[in-house]
Design an enzyme around this catalytic site. Structure first.
Site, mmCIF file in Angstrom:
data_model
loop_
_atom_site.group_PDB
_atom_site.id
_atom_site.type_symbol
_atom_site.label_atom_id
_atom_site.label_comp_id
_atom_site.label_asym_id
_atom_site.label_seq_id
_atom_site.Cartn_x
_atom_site.Cartn_y
_atom_site.Cartn_z
ATOM 1 N N ASP A 50 -14.535 -0.821 5.292
ATOM 2 C CA ASP A 50 -15.186 -0.652 6.596
ATOM 3 C C ASP A 50 -16.648 -1.092 6.566
ATOM 4 O O ASP A 50 -17.206 -1.432 7.614
ATOM 5 C CB ASP A 50 -15.024 0.775 7.145
ATOM 6 C CG ASP A 50 -15.606 1.841 6.266
ATOM 7 O OD1 ASP A 50 -15.900 1.567 5.104
ATOM 8 O OD2 ASP A 50 -15.774 2.978 6.756
ATOM 9 N N CYS A 51 -17.268 -1.141 5.391
ATOM 10 C CA CYS A 51 -18.636 -1.672 5.329
ATOM 11 C C CYS A 51 -18.589 -3.176 5.586
ATOM 12 O O CYS A 51 -19.473 -3.745 6.235
ATOM 13 C CB CYS A 51 -19.272 -1.383 3.975
ATOM 14 S SG CYS A 51 -19.393 0.391 3.655
#
Ligand code: LAN
Length: 747
Positions: A475-476
């Site tokens: 998700d980063c």
């Protein structure tokens, strides 16, 4: 001018490409020379510290990052000098002004390299690990640092004289014994009053034999606990064939990377030499004479205040086997296993520039490398140099961060928050700098040994902290990609991240999707759920495998939707399918009350924001059954409306995370309020009153300079340990106000 206490002025944050180091009286801004003056501290300066870092935990255990912020604001703050658009009515004007003020304040906190530094403390079991590493390796911290650490530890002692797992938590054996031992290692006398009462806490709660296994480990290394009282870590398991479902390559990477150096220490039974201090500690923390303790009996002893996950029957059986194996183990196999572990440790150190994946293996790897290579080895010196990357100074003292920072994550969010409306474009220099940082932080190359050591391919991804740390997260990557696209669309910069790199990021995101349609954290889910039965940590839940999460999935779905909008021809059907699968996962995760549980921040308001955001963005675009999506949104809105507090805000406590039920905070919280508002606005919720009263909470809480107060702790991991996100109190109110501005004011 904000009040900067004299003692605070001695500490300065040096940054370089995202790297953080707090220097004591730095002679220059060169990060490598940060220790120059650290031993050069007078007794007056020490008493000044005690004065200036006094912190009252009882009003709020969360410090407000004032040492960093006040210095930055005093040095850089300027009133906004651009033109503020005129709104149609006073209420709208108030929103416009607050948003400008909020962004203007926050822009001052940005560092020259383009990221937003911030306090990432919270857990209380990290600094003790590092102090034990410093003690056993004979590498003490400079005096200035030691004094600041003492202050921090004392500041966070609870009223009952114990310490919790984290700054907001009730006292536990793990928290209390670890902080107690740390203070003793830092030279505090056992007859100090606070120490006497801490000892009482330990004794009244059964003594340190009841410390959970991670504490048993640290105490054993310190020679204050017998290795016989520790369940075998079965180092030979690292030699298992890869196809076995229990091979550690399948574990969640944090668990894998912690149990790896632990297994080395266990195999070598590393322990500090007996010293006067060690002998005394043995007398201080137990209810019984150290020599008479029945160690094997203590292996599964856990103080009831610490118990979060009860060990399964399978685990008990396995322990029985591995503990017995220790008696008959074959020494060449043990050597083969430790050699392999050491090779793996070295690879992790090199890949991460000795930062390591996190604060726990940072400390334990240092111990292993000291043991294997010696104190004078280059490797050990490189380890020590990176200890400082994990230290943070705030008005409550010096703490160990939960990571080497949250640099990329905060920068990506901040960028997206500002660019949500056109008003963000009034800060072109800030956004150009954050773009520079995002550009710098995208991972451009892999390491030759990545595949050998089970690393997921990483080219094109983004990490949570810095590129140097080298552990990208699904998700980063999604947030990095979304922020990149947002900046590109704004037209504020000449794109430096070209189409090739954007597509690489999209490919990484695709490669991270699990069979259940969701996305996990750093890797794919590599083993079945039943592996959780082997979770040996009594204090954390769901740590054995990398699970799909609502938040991670939503972030990835959103970034893929943006890729489809920007590059419609790129892997169209594959991405389409990935999005549909992600949506199915999100829909399935929704609870019957309409909320989603958040695994990485507090809590239901956080994940609900992600869930709603992904669904509203995808709705009407043929990725999923729209009737189902509409129903999800309605249910989520009903949930949020139900939780709105009388003042118009929302507020949850960390217990939402550990108890898995929505737990309302006494006061509304700006961060929760912003998440709830973002959800309702993305759902275009029809009752605008609900949104307006929420917006009012954000307006009323804003300080004159444009900051928001530091309220409750916002982050969490493994259900039971909380972690500070200092920048959330700015990022999310700014984001919510931006969205409100876009929807109701911007032409
Ligand atoms: C983090 C921080 C960031 C977080 C998000 C990106 C927000 C999340 O969406 C995915 C998981 C991730 C990357 C995450 C995982 C667990 C971490 C690394 C942490 C909470 C920071 C510290 C924590 C780590 C496990 C702490 C060390 C403790 C152990 C039990 C090993």
């Amino acid at each position: 001018m904000l009040n900067v206490k004299p003692g605070w002025k001695n500490w300065q944050l040096l940054t370089e490409n995202g790297r953080h180091i707090w220097a004591f009286k730095p002679g220059s801004t060169n990060i490598n020379g940060h220790l120059q003056n650290a031993d050069n501290i007078s007794d007056e300066e020490i008493s000044q510290f005690a004065e200036d870092f006094r912190f009252d935990k009882s009003s709020n255990p969360n410090s407000g990052d004032k040492v960093f912020r006040h210095a930055a604001i005093n040095a850089k703050f300027k009133e906004f000098s651009g033109q503020i658009p005129r709104a149609d009515n006073p209420v709208q004007q108030k929103v416009t002004d607050a948003l400008i003020k909020g962004m203007n304040y926050f822009a001052c906190l940005q560092s020259e390299d383009g990221h937003w530094p911030g306090d990432y403390g919270g857990p209380l079991f990290l600094l003790p690990g590092l102090l034990i590493a410093a003690y056993i390796t004979g590498t003490p911290f400079p005096r200035a640092h030691q004094e600041m650490m003492k202050i921090y530890l004392f500041n966070h002692q609870n009223k009952d004289a114990g310490w919790g797992m984290h700054i907001e938590g009730e006292s536990t054996m793990f928290g209390t014994v670890m902080q107690y031992v740390s203070l003793r290692l830092l030279g505090v006398d056992k007859n100090n009053e606070q120490m006497i009462s801490a000892r009482m806490w330990i004794k009244n709660n059964g003594g340190a034999t009841g410390i959970p296994s991670w504490g048993k480990f640290y105490l054993a290394v310190l020679n204050c606990y017998d290795w016989q009282g520790f369940n075998s870590l079965f180092p030979e398991m690292w030699l298992f064939p890869k196809w076995l479902p229990v091979h550690p390559w399948r574990y969640w990477c944090h668990t894998r990377m912690v149990y790896l150096p632990m297994a080395y220490c266990y195999a070598q039974r590393i322990k500090a030499p007996e010293s006067e201090l060690i002998l005394s500690l043995r007398e201080e923390i137990y209810n019984q004479d150290f020599a008479t303790i029945d160690w094997p009996e203590q292996r599964n002893a856990v103080c009831e205040k610490d118990c979060y996950t009860t060990p399964s029957r399978v685990l008990k059986w396995m322990n029985l086997f591995t503990n017995n194996y220790e008696k008959f183990k074959c020494s060449w196999l043990r050597k083969k296993a430790t050699d392999y572990i050491l090779k793996y440790l070295n690879a992790e150190d090199e890949q991460t520039s000795y930062i390591n994946i996190g604060p726990v293996n940072k400390a334990i790897n240092s111990i292993c490398i000291w043991h294997a290579c010696g104190k004078d080895s280059e490797q050990f010196k490189k380890h020590v140099a990176r200890w400082y990357d994990y230290l943070w100074v705030a008005e409550d003292g010096m703490k160990m961060s939960g990571y080497n920072g949250s640099q990329l994550w905060d920068t990506a969010f901040a960028t997206r928050a500002m660019l949500e409306s056109d008003l963000g474009k009034k800060f072109p220099a800030t956004l150009a700098k954050s773009y520079q940082f995002i550009d710098y932080s995208q991972i451009k190359a892999g390491h030759p040994a990545h595949a050998e050591f089970f690393r997921h391919p990483i080219i094109g991804s983004w990490p949570f902290s810095t590129a140097e740390q080298d552990w990208p997260v699904a998700d980063c990557t999604a947030e990095g990609l979304s922020a990149t696209l947002a900046i590109h669309h704004s037209g504020l910069v000449k794109p430096a991240i070209d189409e090739r790199r954007i597509k690489q990021a999209a490919d990484v995101i695709l490669s991270y999707q699990n069979a259940d349609g969701g996305w996990a954290t750093y890797e794919l889910t590599r083993a079945p759920k039943w592996l959780e039965k082997l979770n040996p940590s009594e204090v954390f839940a769901d740590i054995m495998i990398d699970y799909s999460w609502t938040e991670c999935t939503a972030a990835c779905v959103i970034s893929l939707l943006e890729i489809q909008e920007t590059y419609p021809d790129y892997k169209n059907s594959e991405i389409h399918k990935a999005i549909s699968g992600g949506l199915a996962f999100i829909v399935k995760q929704q609870k019957t009350d309409g909320s989603w549980y958040g695994g990485w921040a507090v809590c239901f308001t956080y994940a609900t924001w992600f869930g709603v955001e992904a669904i509203t963005r995808a709705k009407g675009k043929f990725y999923y059954d729209d009737a189902i999506l509409a129903d999800c949104i309605n249910k989520a809105c009903a949930f949020l409306v139900d939780k709105q507090k009388a003042d118009g805000g929302w507020g949850e406590t960390f217990e939402s995370c550990s108890k898995l039920v929505y737990t309302e905070a006494v006061a509304s919280q700006v961060v929760n309020t912003a998440w709830a508002l973002l959800s309702l606005m993305s759902a275009e919720f029809s009752d605008r009153k609900v949104i307006e009263t929420g917006i009012n909470v954000l307006l009323n809480r804003q300080t004159a300079a444009g900051d928001w107060p530091q309220e409750n702790i916002s982050g969490v991991f493994n259900y039971n340990c909380m972690i500070t996100y200092a920048n959330y109190r700015n990022i999310f109110p700014i984001w919510a106000l931006s969205r409100y501005y876009k929807q109701t004011i911007q032409g």
